[in-house]
Design a protein around this motif. Structure first.
Motif, PDB file in Angstrom:
ATOM      1  N   VAL A  82       0.857  -1.181   0.000  1.00 56.12           N
ATOM      2  CA  VAL A  82       0.000   0.000   0.000  1.00 56.12           C
ATOM      3  C   VAL A  82       0.897   1.236   0.000  1.00 56.12           C
ATOM      4  CG1 VAL A  82      -1.702   1.344   1.291  1.00 56.12           C
ATOM      5  CG2 VAL A  82      -1.876  -1.161   1.214  1.00 56.12           C
ATOM      6  N   THR A  83       0.687   2.134  -0.963  1.00 51.13           N
ATOM      7  CA  THR A  83       1.461   3.373  -1.021  1.00 51.13           C
ATOM      8  C   THR A  83       0.881   4.371  -0.040  1.00 51.13           C
ATOM      9  OG1 THR A  83       1.964   3.014  -3.363  1.00 51.13           O
ATOM     10  CG2 THR A  83       2.253   5.247  -2.502  1.00 51.13           C
ATOM     11  N   LEU A  84       1.685   4.755   0.950  1.00 49.76           N
ATOM     12  CA  LEU A  84       1.206   5.655   1.996  1.00 49.76           C
ATOM     13  C   LEU A  84       2.214   6.773   2.226  1.00 49.76           C
ATOM     14  CD1 LEU A  84      -0.669   6.468   4.369  1.00 49.76           C
ATOM     15  CD2 LEU A  84       0.626   4.860   5.800  1.00 49.76           C
ATOM     16  N   SER A  85       1.723   8.006   2.240  1.00 49.61           N
ATOM     17  CA  SER A  85       2.535   9.178   2.585  1.00 49.61           C
ATOM     18  C   SER A  85       1.845   9.926   3.725  1.00 49.61           C
ATOM     19  CB  SER A  85       2.683  10.116   1.384  1.00 49.61           C
ATOM     20  OG  SER A  85       3.235   9.444   0.269  1.00 49.61           O
ATOM     21  N   THR A  86       2.650  10.510   4.610  1.00 45.51           N
ATOM     22  CA  THR A  86       2.095  11.302   5.711  1.00 45.51           C
ATOM     23  C   THR A  86       2.744  12.681   5.729  1.00 45.51           C
ATOM     24  OG1 THR A  86       3.721  10.442   7.290  1.00 45.51           O
ATOM     25  CG2 THR A  86       1.620   9.266   7.126  1.00 45.51           C
ATOM     26  N   THR A 139      -2.307   6.649  -0.916  1.00 45.08           N
ATOM     27  CA  THR A 139      -3.013   7.245   0.220  1.00 45.08           C
ATOM     28  C   THR A 139      -2.127   8.291   0.884  1.00 45.08           C
ATOM     29  OG1 THR A 139      -4.233   5.190   0.629  1.00 45.08           O
ATOM     30  CG2 THR A 139      -4.102   6.766   2.444  1.00 45.08           C
ATOM     31  N   VAL A 140      -2.713   9.434   1.179  1.00 45.35           N
ATOM     32  CA  VAL A 140      -1.990  10.520   1.835  1.00 45.35           C
ATOM     33  C   VAL A 140      -2.764  10.912   3.083  1.00 45.35           C
ATOM     34  CG1 VAL A 140      -1.019  12.829   1.633  1.00 45.35           C
ATOM     35  CG2 VAL A 140      -1.177  11.367  -0.404  1.00 45.35           C
ATOM     36  N   ILE A 141      -2.091  10.922   4.217  1.00 49.88           N
ATOM     37  CA  ILE A 141      -2.706  11.365   5.468  1.00 49.88           C
ATOM     38  C   ILE A 141      -2.057  12.685   5.872  1.00 49.88           C
ATOM     39  CG2 ILE A 141      -3.039  10.881   7.914  1.00 49.88           C
ATOM     40  CD1 ILE A 141      -3.219   7.952   7.247  1.00 49.88           C
ATOM     41  N   ILE A 142      -2.888  13.705   6.021  1.00 51.77           N
ATOM     42  CA  ILE A 142      -2.416  15.033   6.425  1.00 51.77           C
ATOM     43  C   ILE A 142      -2.779  15.246   7.887  1.00 51.77           C
ATOM     44  CG2 ILE A 142      -2.663  17.514   6.070  1.00 51.77           C
ATOM     45  CD1 ILE A 142      -3.374  16.905   3.145  1.00 51.77           C
ATOM     46  N   ALA A 171      -4.736  10.354  -5.834  1.00 50.53           N
ATOM     47  CA  ALA A 171      -4.482  10.351  -4.391  1.00 50.53           C
ATOM     48  C   ALA A 171      -5.783  10.246  -3.606  1.00 50.53           C
ATOM     49  CB  ALA A 171      -3.732  11.617  -3.977  1.00 50.53           C
ATOM     50  N   LYS A 172      -5.735   9.434  -2.544  1.00 45.24           N
ATOM     51  CA  LYS A 172      -6.826   9.350  -1.578  1.00 45.24           C
ATOM     52  C   LYS A 172      -6.331  10.010  -0.296  1.00 45.24           C
ATOM     53  CE  LYS A 172      -8.531   4.946  -3.420  1.00 45.24           C
ATOM     54  NZ  LYS A 172      -8.826   3.521  -3.121  1.00 45.24           N
ATOM     55  N   VAL A 173      -6.979  11.106   0.082  1.00 43.85           N
ATOM     56  CA  VAL A 173      -6.456  11.944   1.162  1.00 43.85           C
ATOM     57  C   VAL A 173      -7.393  11.913   2.359  1.00 43.85           C
ATOM     58  CG1 VAL A 173      -5.652  14.248   1.814  1.00 43.85           C
ATOM     59  CG2 VAL A 173      -5.373  13.454  -0.547  1.00 43.85           C
ATOM     60  N   GLY A 174      -6.790  11.757   3.533  1.00 44.11           N
ATOM     61  CA  GLY A 174      -7.529  11.849   4.792  1.00 44.11           C
ATOM     62  C   GLY A 174      -6.857  12.857   5.704  1.00 44.11           C
ATOM     63  N   ILE A 175      -7.646  13.443   6.596  1.00 40.67           N
ATOM     64  CA  ILE A 175      -7.140  14.436   7.553  1.00 40.67           C
ATOM     65  C   ILE A 175      -7.178  13.856   8.958  1.00 40.67           C
ATOM     66  CG2 ILE A 175      -7.599  16.667   8.656  1.00 40.67           C
ATOM     67  CD1 ILE A 175      -8.772  17.630   6.024  1.00 40.67           C
ATOM     68  N   ILE A 176      -6.105  14.083   9.702  1.00 37.89           N
ATOM     69  CA  ILE A 176      -6.121  13.857  11.147  1.00 37.89           C
ATOM     70  C   ILE A 176      -5.961  15.218  11.803  1.00 37.89           C
ATOM     71  CG2 ILE A 176      -4.941  12.835  13.134  1.00 37.89           C
ATOM     72  CD1 ILE A 176      -4.109  10.517  11.371  1.00 37.89           C
ATOM     73  N   GLY A 177      -6.986  15.666  12.498  1.00 43.76           N
ATOM     74  CA  GLY A 177      -6.934  16.940  13.199  1.00 43.76           C
ATOM     75  C   GLY A 177      -6.707  16.718  14.687  1.00 43.76           C
ATOM     76  N   ILE A 178      -5.801  17.472  15.273  1.00 39.74           N
ATOM     77  CA  ILE A 178      -5.489  17.346  16.700  1.00 39.74           C
ATOM     78  C   ILE A 178      -5.794  18.673  17.361  1.00 39.74           C
ATOM     79  CG2 ILE A 178      -3.687  16.837  18.393  1.00 39.74           C
ATOM     80  CD1 ILE A 178      -2.218  15.234  16.260  1.00 39.74           C
ATOM     81  N   SER A 179      -6.638  18.638  18.393  1.00 33.31           N
ATOM     82  CA  SER A 179      -7.116  19.881  18.997  1.00 33.31           C
ATOM     83  C   SER A 179      -7.117  19.790  20.516  1.00 33.31           C
ATOM     84  CB  SER A 179      -8.539  20.193  18.508  1.00 33.31           C
ATOM     85  OG  SER A 179      -9.082  21.294  19.194  1.00 33.31           O
ATOM     86  N   ASN A 180      -6.737  20.898  21.167  1.00 31.83           N
ATOM     87  CA  ASN A 180      -6.851  21.011  22.618  1.00 31.83           C
ATOM     88  C   ASN A 180      -8.237  21.494  23.040  1.00 31.83           C
ATOM     89  OD1 ASN A 180      -4.130  20.353  22.729  1.00 31.83           O
ATOM     90  ND2 ASN A 180      -3.455  22.474  22.933  1.00 31.83           N
ATOM     91  N   ASP A 181      -9.041  21.897  22.070  1.00 29.51           N
ATOM     92  CA  ASP A 181     -10.347  22.501  22.343  1.00 29.51           C
ATOM     93  C   ASP A 181     -11.446  21.478  22.064  1.00 29.51           C
ATOM     94  OD1 ASP A 181     -12.623  24.000  22.575  1.00 29.51           O
ATOM     95  OD2 ASP A 181     -12.081  25.499  21.076  1.00 29.51           O
TER      96      ASP A 181
END
Length: 404
Positions: A82-86, A139-142, A171-181
């Motif tokens: 699986v081709t994966l980039s982050t 696949t690209v994970i941002i 490209a298949k792109v997904g987002i990982i969001g990290i929040s303190n709020d």
């Protein structure tokens, strides 16, 4: 002998206590890791990745778990062809979608082909981003760390819909969001909330037992044998649990205590070193926080200090307003409207200089916040010395307020 010589008695690898150190095992987050693994599973299946948002206070393992799992995911992706980039981007200094798009383009381009943060229309920057993402393919994970700093959320709409809108082919792109709020999602526009369709993971604060286990793991790497006792780790963990369950603060405290022991040229950390380190860190944190305040922020803090000395805290913002206006008058500036004054109170709470506690009196009294100091008064007076010189001693001002 030179002025600088390597320490040989305390530290084996001091970097193991730093924020950017990645442990080989994540402690105290088994449930969160299992849910996180489930949310990432589509990547290995070759499917469109989920958008995942992590919520929790600072220092509870959100970023550490993300880096750990993405490292594992990349290894497993290689095994399964699986081709994966982050891509990791911190949004602390990025508050618009335009700035995030430019940052992502530059992350994907070589150093000699970077674009400026101004000079291009938004649609052109987006086109560059789609081109770069499609050139990666697979696949690209941002990862957008501290995503709650964004004041313009269109990037969170554009990326999830990029394939559906014909902007991405390969490209298949997904987002990982990290929040303190914890309430960040509520601030997003309705169309963004609809397009994200994200998986949400909540990270609770660590308790003292979990913090002690984390400290033991890092201490075994950072220090030589028999330098750090269980009692020292327990004290660091207790302070960390008291300070909102923040592993980062606990590790910083342990490192500061180690530095003190090294300065004293002793061979063992003691509880004295921990308590002294905590005192030094608290003083530095408060002074740095106050230095960064605007004049109005300092005046709001001064008014809260007056209220504390009068025994009137915790207090509501509207009850603080009169004292704040007196302080402004003595300082020679116009007071802010109540809403803007509350913004400064909330900033003090965010910095840990004040506490903000929500109250709910039901239908009769409604919901509101009360504020009180979270810092030693003498330390605050020292840090506010310039303001004290201009406004006057808070005790005398308190007496003037009571007579008025």
């Amino acid at each position: 002998m030179g002025l600088f010589e390597p320490d040989t008695d305390i530290y084996r690898d001091r970097d193991a206590l730093r924020e950017d150190y990645q442990p080989t095992e994540i402690i105290g987050r088994d449930d969160e890791l299992n849910r996180y693994i489930s949310a990432l599973q589509p990547v290995i299946n070759g499917d469109q990745p989920n958008n995942i948002f992590l919520y929790g206070k600072a220092g509870v393992g959100k970023s550490a778990c993300t880096r750990y799992l993405l490292d594992e995911l990349k290894q497993d992706a290689t095994r399964h062809d699986v081709t994966l980039s982050t891509i990791f981007t911190n949004c602390e200094d990025l508050n618009t979608s335009y700035q995030v798009s430019v940052e992502l383009v530059n992350e994907l381009r070589p150093p000699d082909d970077q674009i400026n943060t101004t000079g291009y229309p938004q649609h052109r920057v987006n086109e560059m981003l789609w081109e770069e993402l499609d050139s990666l393919g697979g696949t690209v994970i941002i990862v957008l760390d501290e995503v709650d700093h964004l004041r313009n959320d269109s990037i969170l709409y554009q990326i999830p819909r990029a394939r559906a809108n014909g902007n991405l082919d390969d490209a298949k792109v997904g987002i990982i969001g990290i929040s303190n709020d914890f309430k960040f999602r509520d601030t997003l526009s309705s169309k963004v909330q609809s397009s994200l369709c994200e998986k949400e993971l909540q990270f609770p604060a660590y308790d003292a037992e979990e913090l002690r286990a984390i400290l033991r793991q890092r201490a075994d790497t950072a220090f030589y044998d028999d330098v750090v006792s269980q009692d020292v780790l327990a004290l660091c963990a207790a302070f960390g649990a008291q300070d909102a369950g923040d592993a980062r603060q606990s590790l910083d405290l342990l490192m500061e205590a180690g530095d003190l022991a090294a300065e004293e040229n002793v061979e063992e950390l003691t509880e004295y070193h921990v308590r002294e380190a905590r005192s030094r860190m608290e003083e530095s944190r408060v002074k740095d926080g106050i230095i960064g305040l605007t004049d109005q922020g300092k005046l709001v803090l001064y008014a809260l200090l007056m209220t504390e000395q009068a025994g009137k805290t915790p207090t509501r913002a509207r009850e603080l307003q009169a004292r704040y206006e007196l302080v402004c008058d003595r300082y020679g500036v116009s007071p802010l409207v109540p809403r803007r004054m509350r913004d400064h109170l909330n900033e003090l709470a965010m910095l840990g200089i004040a506490n903000s506690n929500e109250r709910n009196e039901g239908e009769a009294g409604g919901r509101y916040y009360e504020y009180e100091l979270a810092t030693d008064r003498e330390l605050l007076l020292d840090a506010l010395s310039d303001t004290v010189d201009n406004v006057g001693d808070p005790e005398r001002l308190k007496q003037q307020f009571q007579r008025s």
